[in-house]
Write an enzyme that holds these catalytic residues in place. Sequence first.
Site, PDB file in Angstrom:
ATOM      1  N   ASP A 169     -52.703  13.143  50.058  1.00  0.00           N
ATOM      2  CA  ASP A 169     -53.252  14.165  50.964  1.00  0.00           C
ATOM      3  C   ASP A 169     -52.282  14.473  52.087  1.00  0.00           C
ATOM      4  OD1 ASP A 169     -55.744  14.923  50.050  1.00  0.00           O
ATOM      5  OD2 ASP A 169     -56.756  13.199  50.942  1.00  0.00           O
ATOM      6  N   LYS A 202     -51.732  17.295  48.338  1.00  0.00           N
ATOM      7  CA  LYS A 202     -53.005  18.021  48.350  1.00  0.00           C
ATOM      8  C   LYS A 202     -53.258  18.576  49.745  1.00  0.00           C
ATOM      9  CE  LYS A 202     -57.142  15.736  47.739  1.00  0.00           C
ATOM     10  NZ  LYS A 202     -57.888  15.835  49.004  1.00  0.00           N
ATOM     11  N   GLU A 223     -56.139  21.161  52.022  1.00  0.00           N
ATOM     12  CA  GLU A 223     -57.545  21.576  52.009  1.00  0.00           C
ATOM     13  C   GLU A 223     -57.699  23.034  52.430  1.00  0.00           C
ATOM     14  OE1 GLU A 223     -60.096  18.916  54.149  1.00  0.00           O
ATOM     15  OE2 GLU A 223     -59.378  17.165  53.044  1.00  0.00           O
ATOM     16  N   GLU A 277     -64.971  19.776  45.653  1.00  0.00           N
ATOM     17  CA  GLU A 277     -65.841  18.732  46.202  1.00  0.00           C
ATOM     18  C   GLU A 277     -67.184  19.312  46.603  1.00  0.00           C
ATOM     19  OE1 GLU A 277     -64.106  16.164  49.177  1.00  0.00           O
ATOM     20  OE2 GLU A 277     -66.031  15.194  49.586  1.00  0.00           O
ATOM     21  N   ASP A 335     -56.770  10.945  52.460  1.00  0.00           N
ATOM     22  CA  ASP A 335     -56.918  10.695  53.896  1.00  0.00           C
ATOM     23  C   ASP A 335     -58.316  10.149  54.206  1.00  0.00           C
ATOM     24  OD1 ASP A 335     -58.275  13.056  53.520  1.00  0.00           O
ATOM     25  OD2 ASP A 335     -57.288  14.158  55.132  1.00  0.00           O
ATOM     26  N   SER A 336     -59.116   9.940  53.156  1.00  0.00           N
ATOM     27  CA  SER A 336     -60.350   9.156  53.300  1.00  0.00           C
ATOM     28  C   SER A 336     -60.024   7.774  53.847  1.00  0.00           C
ATOM     29  CB  SER A 336     -61.066   9.032  51.954  1.00  0.00           C
ATOM     30  OG  SER A 336     -60.167   8.607  50.943  1.00  0.00           O
TER      31      SER A 336
HETATM   32  O1  KIV Z   1     -59.365  11.824  50.873  1.00  0.00           O
HETATM   33  C1  KIV Z   1     -59.948  11.684  49.798  1.00  0.00           C
HETATM   34  O2  KIV Z   1     -60.243  10.586  49.324  1.00  0.00           O
HETATM   35  C2  KIV Z   1     -60.321  12.889  49.063  1.00  0.00           C
HETATM   36  C3  KIV Z   1     -61.364  12.738  48.000  1.00  0.00           C
HETATM   37  C4  KIV Z   1     -62.707  12.697  48.610  1.00  0.00           C
HETATM   38  C5  KIV Z   1     -61.254  13.788  46.974  1.00  0.00           C
HETATM   39  O3  KIV Z   1     -59.838  13.942  49.355  1.00  0.00           O
END
Ligand code: KIV
Length: 269
Positions: A81, A110, A112, A178, A42-43
């Site tokens: 994510d 994933k 968090e 992280e 989600d970056s």
């Molecule tokens: O969203 C993302 O790219 C991430 C990485 C920073 C691990 O979660």
Amino acid sequence: MPKQTLDQLIAAGEKIAMLTCYDATFAKVSAAAGVDVLLVGDSLGMVLQGAENTLQVTMQDMIYHTKCVAAGAPNTLIMTDMPYGSYEHDIEDACHNAQALIDAGADIVKIEGGEFLATVRHMVKRGIPVCAHLGFTPQSVIQLGGYKIQGKTDESAQKITQDAINMHAAGASLILLEMVPANLARQITEKFKIPTIGIGAGIDCSGQVLVIQDLLGIYSGVASKSPGDYKAPRFAKNFLAESGSIQQAIANYVQAVKNKIFPAAEHSY
Ligand code: KIV
């Protein structure tokens, strides 16, 4: 070539090279360069959408980009994510959203934080592999007061360790760490059979992940701010600077991870 499973990847005994990816072209190039796992992170809220953080990313965004990546790299493991708001409130909703990402082409989802143990148990029971992202968790950037290293005090290190133990017991297949001290990441990695993936977590994790824009040295902060005001995070390394092409830069990252050259001490805390 059939898609490699996570178990096969672990059995190979090599460091795992993971890289973020949001589209079919980069997926194809990254797969050809040897990336083991593509992370539809989600970056993308920051690097594609130009936002300050990841909080406005939606399920629709993640489904769309997962489909794009799966089209470009059908034989590479994909982790996606779960965006902010898609798993925190209701276990059934969380399972439904995780399933939608799997249907779009993800192999692992994933989430968090260490709080959502019952949710992870439910997902795992329904056959959905889960990665637990601990340490600095970008969806909590406001509560954490900015992009800050986590696990520096004994109390914080114990909390991250306990979260990892709990997530492992709940059935998580991977732990992503992280921005935590390298020593803490090593101690956590030594505790488990399941792999740890580090970003700003030192050399001793079972694998590493980078945001592709950081690997290429092309991210210069949120769209509204001047590039001159941006300072890349310590864990970022521009692999394109010493490579002739994007594919070679990605291949050099993969080799640096496998040969335990990256991250160096200067990229760690
Ligand atoms: O969203 C993302 O790219 C991430 C990485 C920073 C691990 O979660």
